[in-house]
Design a protein around this motif. Structure first.
Motif, mmCIF file in Angstrom:
data_model
loop_
_atom_site.group_PDB
_atom_site.id
_atom_site.type_symbol
_atom_site.label_atom_id
_atom_site.label_comp_id
_atom_site.label_asym_id
_atom_site.label_seq_id
_atom_site.Cartn_x
_atom_site.Cartn_y
_atom_site.Cartn_z
ATOM 1 N N ALA A 1 0.832 -1.203 0.000
ATOM 2 C CA ALA A 1 0.000 0.000 0.000
ATOM 3 C C ALA A 1 0.865 1.250 0.000
ATOM 4 O O ALA A 1 0.528 2.260 -0.634
ATOM 5 C CB ALA A 1 -0.924 -0.008 1.216
ATOM 6 N N ALA A 2 1.991 1.200 0.699
ATOM 7 C CA ALA A 2 2.914 2.338 0.706
ATOM 8 C C ALA A 2 3.440 2.624 -0.695
ATOM 9 O O ALA A 2 3.628 3.786 -1.076
ATOM 10 C CB ALA A 2 4.065 2.080 1.667
ATOM 11 N N LEU A 3 3.670 1.584 -1.481
ATOM 12 C CA LEU A 3 4.120 1.774 -2.857
ATOM 13 C C LEU A 3 3.054 2.479 -3.693
ATOM 14 O O LEU A 3 3.368 3.333 -4.537
ATOM 15 C CB LEU A 3 4.469 0.427 -3.490
ATOM 16 N N ILE A 4 1.797 2.130 -3.468
ATOM 17 C CA ILE A 4 0.714 2.786 -4.201
ATOM 18 C C ILE A 4 0.681 4.265 -3.859
ATOM 19 O O ILE A 4 0.500 5.123 -4.731
ATOM 20 C CB ILE A 4 -0.627 2.096 -3.900
ATOM 21 N N ASP B 1 7.190 14.580 -18.385
ATOM 22 C CA ASP B 1 6.810 13.390 -19.148
ATOM 23 C C ASP B 1 7.390 12.131 -18.508
ATOM 24 O O ASP B 1 7.772 11.184 -19.182
ATOM 25 C CB ASP B 1 7.261 13.485 -20.615
ATOM 26 N N LEU B 2 7.465 12.137 -17.174
ATOM 27 C CA LEU B 2 7.944 10.976 -16.423
ATOM 28 C C LEU B 2 6.720 10.274 -15.861
ATOM 29 O O LEU B 2 6.061 10.770 -14.952
ATOM 30 C CB LEU B 2 8.897 11.413 -15.308
ATOM 31 N N MET B 3 6.397 9.116 -16.418
ATOM 32 C CA MET B 3 5.204 8.371 -16.025
ATOM 33 C C MET B 3 5.575 7.277 -15.025
ATOM 34 O O MET B 3 6.548 6.545 -15.230
ATOM 35 C CB MET B 3 4.557 7.725 -17.249
ATOM 36 N N ILE B 4 4.796 7.163 -13.967
ATOM 37 C CA ILE B 4 5.028 6.118 -12.967
ATOM 38 C C ILE B 4 3.710 5.437 -12.640
ATOM 39 O O ILE B 4 2.700 6.100 -12.407
ATOM 40 C CB ILE B 4 5.690 6.686 -11.692
ATOM 41 N N ASN B 5 3.713 4.109 -12.648
ATOM 42 C CA ASN B 5 2.513 3.329 -12.378
ATOM 43 C C ASN B 5 2.851 2.121 -11.517
ATOM 44 O O ASN B 5 4.009 1.681 -11.454
ATOM 45 C CB ASN B 5 1.877 2.864 -13.692
ATOM 46 N N GLY C 1 1.915 10.031 -5.374
ATOM 47 C CA GLY C 1 2.624 11.269 -5.125
ATOM 48 C C GLY C 1 3.591 11.631 -6.237
ATOM 49 O O GLY C 1 3.638 12.779 -6.701
ATOM 50 N N LEU C 2 4.364 10.649 -6.694
ATOM 51 C CA LEU C 2 5.381 10.933 -7.705
ATOM 52 C C LEU C 2 4.777 11.167 -9.092
ATOM 53 O O LEU C 2 5.386 11.840 -9.924
ATOM 54 C CB LEU C 2 6.395 9.792 -7.758
ATOM 55 N N GLU D 1 4.492 14.823 -9.404
ATOM 56 C CA GLU D 1 5.792 15.466 -9.607
ATOM 57 C C GLU D 1 6.331 15.235 -11.016
ATOM 58 O O GLU D 1 7.005 16.098 -11.581
ATOM 59 C CB GLU D 1 6.806 14.938 -8.597
ATOM 60 N N GLY D 2 6.044 14.074 -11.590
ATOM 61 C CA GLY D 2 6.651 13.724 -12.861
ATOM 62 C C GLY D 2 5.934 14.215 -14.102
ATOM 63 O O GLY D 2 6.498 14.171 -15.198
ATOM 64 N N ARG D 3 4.696 14.695 -13.953
ATOM 65 C CA ARG D 3 3.893 15.048 -15.126
ATOM 66 C C ARG D 3 4.561 16.082 -16.021
ATOM 67 O O ARG D 3 4.560 15.956 -17.240
ATOM 68 C CB ARG D 3 2.519 15.567 -14.681
ATOM 69 N N SER D 4 5.139 17.113 -15.430
ATOM 70 C CA SER D 4 5.726 18.177 -16.241
ATOM 71 C C SER D 4 6.981 17.724 -16.977
ATOM 72 O O SER D 4 7.447 18.410 -17.890
ATOM 73 C CB SER D 4 6.057 19.385 -15.352
#
Length: 306
Positions: free
Chosen positions: A176-179, A193-197, A184-185, A188-191
């Motif tokens: 759950a902490a990873l989710i 083009d850093l995608m995290i899933n 959160g990240l 931060e990454g949208r501007s």
């Protein structure tokens, strides 16, 4: 089946010229991810700890398999939970291939221990591997991926992190902490083009095999999850901050939702809670600020229903 897939030479399946780190990639899901990415043209840093030094390293075995099929890969034998492993993996990718485009944090450890029998040290050990092992890699890779033209990150969560499980307090909370980290990240990454899933995979592995019937295990090939992960590390990926449940050729999105606010009345607290748990519509929010604004909207809260 390795070798570059010609039908994917252009489009979402094309990973040529991309460099990806995969932890826990010596077997199971991680191995399937590494093989699938290599088949699509990626250069892969294959990480898996070398436990039995009298046996061949599983990471080196996967690297040999990729190279034999004409792919590019190098092995890393460091334990994922070591605080220095993340930085070492990033440095190795840059030294071997000259760039880094994506990381897949797959290394993890199972745990079944009810809390009254759980030690603090045991609980922390689960977090060290499942959460901090991922965090150290993401933290080390973040500056490089932020500067990359299409940085991508995938972490391995679990349905236990979404829903819990009997005797799984440490495992569920680490996932759950990873989710939460992904949510959160992603902002931060949208501007950049850093995608995290996050991916919550269902597959037959050493961790799950004893819990699956033979018929169900036959459907849960780790290779059925790999194409989604390969897409998530590619330039075509246009989603971020998501938790994706995948297995047996299926995928679904898991989303945190909130219902409408209900009036909290003295003497009817229990009724208010039960009303809040069953009323609709349920809404998803882009971030915590949106959730707060919706909660404190000046429109009247719903009335309690007994």
């Amino acid at each position: 089946m390795l070798g570059i897939r010609q039908d994917d030479a252009v489009g979402a399946g094309d990973l040529r010229d991309r460099v990806v780190i995969v932890t826990g990639a010596g077997k199971g899901l991680g191995r399937a991810y590494a093989l699938d990415m290599a088949a699509r043209g990626a250069s892969v840093v294959v990480n898996n700890r070398w436990v039995d030094r009298e046996q061949a390293s599983s990471a080196q075995t996967v690297v040999a398999e990729i190279r034999a099929a004409g792919g590019r890969a190098v092995a890393n034998l460091d334990p994922a939970e070591d605080p220095e492993t993340g930085a070492a993996l990033v440095a190795q990718a840059l030294a071997e291939f000259g760039r880094l485009d994506a990381v897949v944090s797959n290394a993890g450890v199972p745990e079944t221990q009810r809390l009254h029998r759980q030690t603090r040290e045991g609980f922390r050990a689960v977090f060290d591997i499942n959460f901090f092992g991922a965090f150290h890699l993401v933290h080390a890779a973040w500056p490089v991926l932020s500067a990359a033209p299409a940085g991508r990150i995938v972490v391995s969560a679990s349905s236990a992190g979404l829903h819990g499980g009997d005797g799984m307090a440490a495992y569920a909370s680490s996932k759950a902490a990873l989710i939460g980290l992904v949510r959160g990240l992603a902002i931060e990454g949208r501007s950049r083009d850093l995608m995290i899933n996050a991916i919550a995979p269902y597959a037959v592995t050493a961790m799950t095999q004893q819990h699956l019937s033979p018929g169900l295990a036959a459907r849960m090939d780790p290779a059925a999850v790999a194409p989604l992960v390969s897409w998530l590390v590619g330039e075509a990926c246009d989603v971020t901050g998501q938790t994706l449940v995948c297995g047996g050729g299926r995928v679904r999105a898991a989303t945190a939702v909130e219902g409408p606010p209900v009036e909290l009345e003295e003497g009817r607290i229990g009724a208010a809670l039960h009303t809040a748990m069953r009323v609709n519509p349920r809404e998803a929010y882009g971030d915590a600020h949106q959730s707060f604004a919706a909660f404190m909207d000046e429109r009247p809260a719903l009335a309690v229903v007994d």
